[in-house]
Enzyme design. Structure first.
Site, PDB file in Angstrom:
ATOM      1  N   CYS A 157      24.188  44.389  -3.590  1.00 10.68           N
ATOM      2  CA  CYS A 157      25.050  43.217  -3.431  1.00 10.68           C
ATOM      3  C   CYS A 157      25.372  42.858  -1.986  1.00 10.68           C
ATOM      4  CB  CYS A 157      26.329  43.364  -4.261  1.00 10.68           C
ATOM      5  SG  CYS A 157      27.018  45.012  -4.309  1.00 10.68           S
ATOM      6  N   HIS A 282      35.181  41.784  -1.149  1.00  9.71           N
ATOM      7  CA  HIS A 282      34.110  42.150  -2.079  1.00  9.71           C
ATOM      8  C   HIS A 282      34.683  42.203  -3.494  1.00  9.71           C
ATOM      9  CE1 HIS A 282      30.237  43.556  -3.280  1.00  9.71           C
ATOM     10  NE2 HIS A 282      30.700  44.709  -3.721  1.00  9.71           N
ATOM     11  N   HIS A 316      30.064  38.865 -10.680  1.00  7.10           N
ATOM     12  CA  HIS A 316      29.405  39.520  -9.553  1.00  7.10           C
ATOM     13  C   HIS A 316      27.942  39.104  -9.591  1.00  7.10           C
ATOM     14  CE1 HIS A 316      28.085  42.080  -6.524  1.00  7.10           C
ATOM     15  NE2 HIS A 316      28.688  43.226  -6.842  1.00  7.10           N
TER      16      HIS A 316
END
Length: 388
Positions: A157, A282, A316
């Site tokens: 990610c 995040h 996400h």
């Protein structure tokens, strides 16, 4: 070092693709995830799915026929006039393409592999290269007619953010005059089932930094930028990277890697932490990530810098997340607002206080920082600066 600018931006996610719609949803906390069993054999899960119809691939070659490439092409269309202008100005050999991704065309391969498992034969039309990690970058370069450096980055990610950092390096080194850079990742069973096997997914909308947080939602997205030395409203002012290699999937609980990353980014931008007006966290809503990140953010920024996780809006989006969240920062800077932190408001007493943005905030901001902390401790922070 010469400044580097994000001349154009486009994004697509569960939030939509029109800047006005995205802004209103981020300001007022309108949830957009939908429950689905399409990618998971268990109970329905909230999924950040793109609802818009994606365009057909403009190339006939079987290896380019993937949903990932369709999404990349859809996003590229939104900045196509600027891409064509850059090609005309600099020449096709001076334009690079860098794409962050984690799954590429795996969702399309899953269909073929299921048919193979049932029939014993691989269906006509299957091409293994559709799921190769470099496929989307190569597709864009071929479709656009560019022949500068073309590659993909796959660091989980942090991939999409690292594509932007790599674009800046290519431009500053004189290898490219402009780079089409960002991240593209589409939904697939491999991802959703994989995170479910890690017991990391939530059956409700994710709840970052809450005492009640219990996992992530998965989403899909594409976000692309045209990066160059040509001055524009937004500069890629700072990049900080670290690799703590603490664990294959769990973050270093001390937050040391994230702290190094953010401090390096501030140093690169030649500013101190007080200059940051908004921090895109995040913020995965997993126990360990939020614990680590809140500790790191508290250490570097204290409790007064406005911050939020936008993953409850998008899910996400994995390899696209770093680019998507940089795009949200780009929009926040140009449209003068701070995204709402969407959660249940239940502060975890075991986490240090940070400046979570809980209401609609219209605010003129000059600097925004975006964090992406990936599996394996592969970390990056980006600072975007409004130039006018």
């Amino acid at each position: 070092m010469e400044p580097c600018f994000l001349n154009s931006m486009a994004m697509m996610s569960a939030l939509g693709s029109h800047p006005d719609d995205i802004k209103q949803r981020l300001l007022h906390g309108n949830p957009v995830l939908d429950l689905s069993q399409d990618y998971h054999s268990g109970p329905p899960l909230p999924i950040g799915r793109i609802q818009e119809t994606l365009p057909e691939i403009p190339l006939d070659d079987a290896k380019y026929q993937s949903r990932n490439n369709q999404l990349a092409w859809a996003v590229a269309q939104k900045i196509m006039p600027d891409i064509k202008a850059a090609i005309n100005q600099y020449g096709k050999h001076r334009i690079g393409v860098i794409i962050g991704t984690s799954t590429s065309g795996i969702s399309d391969s899953e269909v073929y592999l299921r048919e193979h498992a049932e029939s014993g034969e691989m269906p006509a039309g299957f091409d293994y290269r559709m799921q190769e990690m470099g496929a989307t970058a190569r597709f864009l370069a071929v479709a656009l007619g560019t022949c500068g450096p073309t590659f993909s980055i796959s660091t989980a990610c942090s991939s999409g953010a690292k594509a932007l950092a790599s674009a800046r390096r290519l431009i500053r080194s004189g290898i490219c005059d402009a780079v089409i850079a960002g991240g593209v990742d589409t939904l697939c069973q491999l991802t959703v089932q994989g995170f479910a096997s890690l017991e990391a997914v939530s059956e409700q909308q994710c709840n970052p930094f809450s005492e009640n947080r219990n996992g992530i939602n998965i989403g899909e997205a594409g976000a692309l930028f045209l990066v160059s030395k040509e001055k524009s409203a937004i500069e890629l002012a700072g990049v900080g990277e670290s690799s703590d290699a603490h664990h294959i999937s769990a973050p270093d609980p001390s937050g040391a890697g994230a702290i190094r990353c953010m401090l390096a980014c501030l140093k690169d931008a030649n500013i101190d932490s007080q200059a940051i007006n908004y921090l895109n966290l995040h913020g995965t809503a997993t126990q360990l990530n939020d614990q680590m990140e809140s500790k790191a953010v508290s250490e570097v920024f204290g409790a007064n810098t406005p911050c939020s996780s936008t993953k409850p809006f998008t899910g996400h989006t994995l390899g696209a997340a770093g680019a998507l969240e940089a795009a949200i920062c780009w929009l926040s800077l140009t449209e003068s607002f701070i995204p709402k932190h969407l959660w249940d408001g239940c502060q975890d007493p075991n986490l240090p206080n940070i400046g979570l943005s809980e209401g609609a905030q219209h605010s003129s901001i000059s600097y925004a920082l975006s964090n992406s902390f990936a599996f394996g401790g592969n970390n990056i922070s980006l600072i975007l600066r409004k130039t006018s």
